[in-house]
Write an enzyme that holds these catalytic residues in place. Structure first.
Site, PDB file in Angstrom:
ATOM      1  N   LYS A 197      56.292   7.779  -1.725  1.00  0.00           N
ATOM      2  CA  LYS A 197      56.151   6.440  -1.159  1.00  0.00           C
ATOM      3  C   LYS A 197      57.446   6.104  -0.439  1.00  0.00           C
ATOM      4  O   LYS A 197      58.510   6.052  -1.058  1.00  0.00           O
ATOM      5  CB  LYS A 197      55.866   5.428  -2.269  1.00  0.00           C
ATOM      6  CG  LYS A 197      55.805   3.995  -1.744  1.00  0.00           C
ATOM      7  CD  LYS A 197      55.365   3.015  -2.818  1.00  0.00           C
ATOM      8  CE  LYS A 197      55.322   1.603  -2.283  1.00  0.00           C
ATOM      9  NZ  LYS A 197      54.942   0.633  -3.326  1.00  0.00           N
ATOM     10  N   LYS A 249      52.238   7.773   1.030  1.00  0.00           N
ATOM     11  CA  LYS A 249      52.121   6.420   1.556  1.00  0.00           C
ATOM     12  C   LYS A 249      53.361   6.031   2.326  1.00  0.00           C
ATOM     13  O   LYS A 249      54.450   6.274   1.808  1.00  0.00           O
ATOM     14  CB  LYS A 249      51.928   5.490   0.368  1.00  0.00           C
ATOM     15  CG  LYS A 249      51.973   4.028   0.664  1.00  0.00           C
ATOM     16  CD  LYS A 249      51.919   3.264  -0.616  1.00  0.00           C
ATOM     17  CE  LYS A 249      52.013   1.789  -0.292  1.00  0.00           C
ATOM     18  NZ  LYS A 249      52.069   0.972  -1.452  1.00  0.00           N
TER      19      LYS A 249
HETATM   20  C1  PBG Z   1      54.142  -2.309  -4.478  1.00  0.00           C
HETATM   21  C2  PBG Z   1      53.207  -1.993  -3.372  1.00  0.00           C
HETATM   22  C3  PBG Z   1      53.396  -2.248  -2.013  1.00  0.00           C
HETATM   23  C4  PBG Z   1      52.256  -1.778  -1.367  1.00  0.00           C
HETATM   24  C5  PBG Z   1      51.409  -1.280  -2.333  1.00  0.00           C
HETATM   25  N1  PBG Z   1      52.024  -1.398  -3.563  1.00  0.00           N
HETATM   26  C6  PBG Z   1      54.441  -2.971  -1.298  1.00  0.00           C
HETATM   27  C7  PBG Z   1      55.827  -2.520  -1.300  1.00  0.00           C
HETATM   28  O1  PBG Z   1      56.171  -1.434  -1.746  1.00  0.00           O
HETATM   29  O2  PBG Z   1      56.624  -3.315  -0.825  1.00  0.00           O
HETATM   30  C8  PBG Z   1      52.035  -1.840   0.101  1.00  0.00           C
HETATM   31  C9  PBG Z   1      50.663  -1.588   0.565  1.00  0.00           C
HETATM   32  C10 PBG Z   1      50.416  -1.977   1.960  1.00  0.00           C
HETATM   33  O3  PBG Z   1      51.340  -2.273   2.747  1.00  0.00           O
HETATM   34  O4  PBG Z   1      49.240  -1.996   2.335  1.00  0.00           O
HETATM   35  N2  PBG Z   1      53.444  -2.774  -5.597  1.00  0.00           N
END
Ligand code: PBG
Length: 327
Positions: A197, A249
């Site tokens: 991520k 992601k």
């Molecule tokens: C954190 C989380 C995020 C997203 C999913 N889980 C946000 C972040 O890391 O700031 C982002 C998903 C998206 O942008 O569609 N719980």
């Protein structure tokens, strides 16, 4: 004049021929719809930066689950916005916290017709907006956070989640949550690890959707966009720690990482076409600069072609319909 000996265009001459030779065919069952549940809300409220996506009250959740089932999507991923936030994100672990109630409601409605997944992370629940709890100096405390994730995982599994989506990027989080689940006999609850991520600009609209309190960034725990090899390190650690699924992601900017992880992984691999990726398509489509349907289907197809088995997308309901029409 010499003529081409080989003519790849022959296989593109008709729609029937193109259909015959197509290499990947995404299915609705591979799609997962992210869902936002807002405590205290009745009905649904559109999210401005995510056109076509809304926050839903608990009362509106059953209809949405039924809609997802009817569309044939494989699952939903639940996120929740609590009314009260604190420094340790205590509503995340409370059995009557909004996310756990949403899981219960969704699981009861789904009744096995689709997979209910839940986000396991603290950023929606902390008043500072970070994905973990903080030291006195304000740094994100990895190991103290693991203990909270473990409790949160048990609460989510008890509420009836099929899959826990560990999105916080703490080291050792898969192992910590797996051990806590197993100790409670919750052996059938799966873990989807957000393995690779990245600290991405593409989470902007999501932070609106969850009314994020974050001031600053997540660069000490989410990955540097420059690093490809490190994606494999994260993925292999999560697999070793017992993850049932891995995830990459965002999706399209990281298809190289997705292809690497998919090739190395023995477990199913998901990719998240995140909020900013979705909204870029929606915004351009609103202006007539891009065709919405074609752009979303191209994104999903490319993710599957790169090796994604599962695609999280805010367009899941429409895309499921389009895929059925096209098949
Ligand atoms: C954190 C989380 C995020 C997203 C999913 N889980 C946000 C972040 O890391 O700031 C982002 C998903 C998206 O942008 O569609 N719980």
């Amino acid at each position: 004049m010499t003529y081409p000996q080989r003519r790849p265009r022959r296989l593109r001459t008709t729609a029937a021929m193109r259909r015959l030779v197509r290499e990947v065919r995404p299915q609705p069952a591979q799609l997962v719809l992210p869902v936002f549940v807002r405590e205290g809300l009745q009905g649904s409220r559109p999210i401005e930066s995510l056109p076509g996506v809304s926050q839903h009250g608990l009362d509106a959740l059953p209809d949405l689950v039924d809609e997802a089932v009817a569309a044939g999507v494989g699952g939903i991923m639940l996120f929740a916005i609590p009314e009260v936030r604190d420094s340790t994100g205590s509503q995340a672990c409370a059995a009557d916290g909004i996310l756990n109630r949403a899981i219960e409601r969704a699981a009861a409605t789904a009744s096995g017709r689709l997979v209910v997944m839940a986000d396991l992370c603290l950023d929606e629940f902390t008043d500072h907006g970070h994905c973990g709890i903080l030291t006195a100096e304000g740094a994100v405390d990895n190991d103290a956070t693991l203990a909270v994730y473990a409790q949160m995982g048990v609460a989510q599994a008890r509420a009836g989640a099929d899959v826990l989506g560990l999105s916080g990027m703490m080291d050792g989080q898969v192992q910590a949550v797996r051990a806590a689940l197993d100790a409670e006999g919750l052996v059938d609850t799966s873990i989807l690890a957000y393995s690779a991520k990245y600290a991405s600009a593409a989470y902007g609209p999501f932070r609106d959707a969850v009314e994020s309190q974050l001031d600053g960034d997540r660069k000490t725990y989410q990955m540097d966009p420059a690093n490809r090899r490190e994606g494999l390190v994260e993925a292999s650690l999560d697999e070793t720690e017992g993850a049932d699924f891995l995830m990459v992601k965002p999706a399209l900017p990281y298809l190289d990482v997705l292809a690497d992880v998919a090739q190395a992984s023995a477990v199913p691999v998901a990719a998240y076409h995140v909020s900013g990726e979705y909204s870029q398509i929606e915004a351009a489509a609103e202006r007539g600069w891009i065709d919405r349907r074609t752009a979303h289907l191209e994104a999903i197809t490319s993710i599957v072609r790169a090796g994604g088995d599962i695609v999280l997308t805010y367009a899941a309901l429409d895309a499921a319909q389009w895929l059925k029409e096209d098949s």
